[in-house]
Design a protein around this motif. Structure first.
Motif, PDB file in Angstrom:
ATOM      1  N   GLN A 258      19.800  29.879  24.783  1.00 47.51           N
ATOM      2  CA  GLN A 258      20.280  29.823  26.165  1.00 47.51           C
ATOM      3  C   GLN A 258      21.802  29.776  26.141  1.00 47.51           C
ATOM      4  O   GLN A 258      22.422  29.687  25.075  1.00 47.51           O
ATOM      5  CB  GLN A 258      19.747  28.574  26.866  1.00 47.51           C
ATOM      6  CG  GLN A 258      18.243  28.542  27.041  1.00 47.51           C
ATOM      7  CD  GLN A 258      17.798  27.257  27.715  1.00 47.51           C
ATOM      8  OE1 GLN A 258      18.583  26.555  28.348  1.00 47.51           O
ATOM      9  NE2 GLN A 258      16.520  26.931  27.564  1.00 47.51           N
ATOM     10  N   GLY A 259      22.430  29.800  27.304  1.00 54.56           N
ATOM     11  CA  GLY A 259      23.869  29.631  27.362  1.00 54.56           C
ATOM     12  C   GLY A 259      24.269  28.224  26.957  1.00 54.56           C
ATOM     13  O   GLY A 259      23.536  27.272  27.210  1.00 54.56           O
ATOM     14  N   PRO A 260      25.408  28.055  26.310  1.00 50.30           N
ATOM     15  CA  PRO A 260      25.859  26.711  25.936  1.00 50.30           C
ATOM     16  C   PRO A 260      25.990  25.814  27.160  1.00 50.30           C
ATOM     17  O   PRO A 260      26.339  26.275  28.249  1.00 50.30           O
ATOM     18  CB  PRO A 260      27.225  26.969  25.293  1.00 50.30           C
ATOM     19  CG  PRO A 260      27.157  28.382  24.814  1.00 50.30           C
ATOM     20  CD  PRO A 260      26.317  29.101  25.832  1.00 50.30           C
TER      21      PRO A 260
ATOM     22  N   ARG B 115      21.195  39.933  26.868  1.00 48.50           N
ATOM     23  CA  ARG B 115      20.817  40.335  25.523  1.00 48.50           C
ATOM     24  C   ARG B 115      20.793  41.851  25.435  1.00 48.50           C
ATOM     25  O   ARG B 115      19.938  42.485  26.041  1.00 48.50           O
ATOM     26  CB  ARG B 115      19.474  39.714  25.137  1.00 48.50           C
ATOM     27  CG  ARG B 115      19.644  38.299  24.651  1.00 48.50           C
ATOM     28  CD  ARG B 115      18.521  37.378  25.132  1.00 48.50           C
ATOM     29  NE  ARG B 115      18.860  35.978  24.854  1.00 48.50           N
ATOM     30  CZ  ARG B 115      19.570  35.203  25.676  1.00 48.50           C
ATOM     31  NH1 ARG B 115      19.989  35.657  26.843  1.00 48.50           N
ATOM     32  NH2 ARG B 115      19.859  33.962  25.347  1.00 48.50           N
TER      33      ARG B 115
ATOM     34  N   PHE C  97      27.587  36.160  26.508  1.00 47.86           N
ATOM     35  CA  PHE C  97      27.614  35.059  27.464  1.00 47.86           C
ATOM     36  C   PHE C  97      28.917  35.075  28.240  1.00 47.86           C
ATOM     37  O   PHE C  97      29.996  35.316  27.697  1.00 47.86           O
ATOM     38  CB  PHE C  97      27.475  33.714  26.748  1.00 47.86           C
ATOM     39  CG  PHE C  97      26.132  33.494  26.113  1.00 47.86           C
ATOM     40  CD1 PHE C  97      25.955  33.724  24.756  1.00 47.86           C
ATOM     41  CD2 PHE C  97      25.051  33.065  26.871  1.00 47.86           C
ATOM     42  CE1 PHE C  97      24.714  33.529  24.163  1.00 47.86           C
ATOM     43  CE2 PHE C  97      23.815  32.863  26.283  1.00 47.86           C
ATOM     44  CZ  PHE C  97      23.649  33.098  24.931  1.00 47.86           C
TER      45      PHE C  97
ATOM     46  N   GLY D 101      26.736  31.094  31.734  1.00 49.68           N
ATOM     47  CA  GLY D 101      25.555  31.758  32.247  1.00 49.68           C
ATOM     48  C   GLY D 101      24.469  31.821  31.187  1.00 49.68           C
ATOM     49  O   GLY D 101      24.654  31.347  30.057  1.00 49.68           O
TER      50      GLY D 101
ATOM     51  N   GLN E 167      23.527  24.177  22.593  1.00 43.98           N
ATOM     52  CA  GLN E 167      22.861  25.429  22.922  1.00 43.98           C
ATOM     53  C   GLN E 167      21.399  25.277  22.542  1.00 43.98           C
ATOM     54  O   GLN E 167      21.072  25.096  21.360  1.00 43.98           O
ATOM     55  CB  GLN E 167      23.499  26.602  22.188  1.00 43.98           C
ATOM     56  CG  GLN E 167      22.956  27.948  22.633  1.00 43.98           C
ATOM     57  CD  GLN E 167      23.683  29.114  21.995  1.00 43.98           C
ATOM     58  OE1 GLN E 167      24.257  28.991  20.911  1.00 43.98           O
ATOM     59  NE2 GLN E 167      23.673  30.260  22.665  1.00 43.98           N
TER      60      GLN E 167
END
Lengths: 114, 114
Positions: A42-44, B110, B91, B106, A38
């Protein structure tokens, strides 16, 4: 799913190999080892996974010990963009199907220095 | 081939309002997973859905949270009567449900509760 243990943080010089260890001593025979990362909230991002053989793709290599109790993710030539939190996860793949939840631990914060 | 699309990217809600988070899986993916990441914490599994079915909701809070993945349209994570503790990154990930590959995540939504 088996529990994993990773060092909380590691440093690596840019251009050098980054070797991230993971212990999973209670892994079961049908559990795969997955690695995700990650980057700054951000998204994994999926990196690689394996069962018992070593694996390599365009991003990294995964080395799994013969007893499968530990593994090492290798980024062969780390760049600044590889700075991220790296997660090692073990998970059952039921009957060859992608199955169920991933259990994320705290991961390893890898910092790549210029 | 678009990836997993989440919207909105940022959502601000006042305490007591409802929050609706949307996730459109990758083309051909019929399995959706929702995860929550509280500030300075790891990712926690919430729920796993296939089209029109909830497969595993073991990570969902018992009250105020619900999820659906209708036959047509995106998956929705709904939080009723939001509280400040709901502020987090949410997420979504998707998969085909087949094979031994990892999920695709994705970029997240947030949520900030003020």
């Amino acid at each position: 799913d088996a529990k994993t243990t990773q060092p909380p943080s590691m440093d690596c010089a840019e251009g050098r190999a980054a070797n991230l260890p993971c212990n999973h001593s209670t892994i079961s025979g049908n559990e795969y080892v997955y690695w995700y990362r990650q980057i700054h909230s951000q998204g994994p991002q999926y990196i690689i996974h394996g069962l018992k053989n070593n694996e390599t793709n365009e991003m990294a290599s995964l080395i799994i010990t013969e007893d499968r109790k530990s593994s090492t993710l290798i980024l062969p030539h780390a760049t600044l963009r590889d700075t991220a939190v790296y997660y090692c996860i073990v998970r059952v793949n039921a009957g060859g199907t992608s199955y169920g939840k991933l259990t994320f631990g705290q991961g390893t914060i890898l910092t790549v220095h210029p | 081939n678009a990836g997993v699309m989440q919207n909105p990217r940022h959502l601000v809600r006042r305490r007591g309002q409802e929050a609706r988070l949307r996730c459109s899986p990758m083309k051909g993916h019929s399995h959706v997973y929702w995860y929550r990441q509280l500030p300075e914490e790891g990712l926690k599994f919430m729920v796993y859905l296939q089209k029109e079915n909830i497969i595993d909701e073991s990570g969902m809070p018992k009250e105020r949270f619900s999820a659906e993945f209708p036959k047509e349209g995106p998956s929705i994570l709904r939080i009723q009567q939001v509280v400040r503790g709901d502020s987090a990154a949410y997420f979504c990930a998707s998969s085909t449900g087949k094979g031994n590959y990892g999920y695709t995540f994705g970029s997240g939504t947030r949520l900030t509760v003020v």
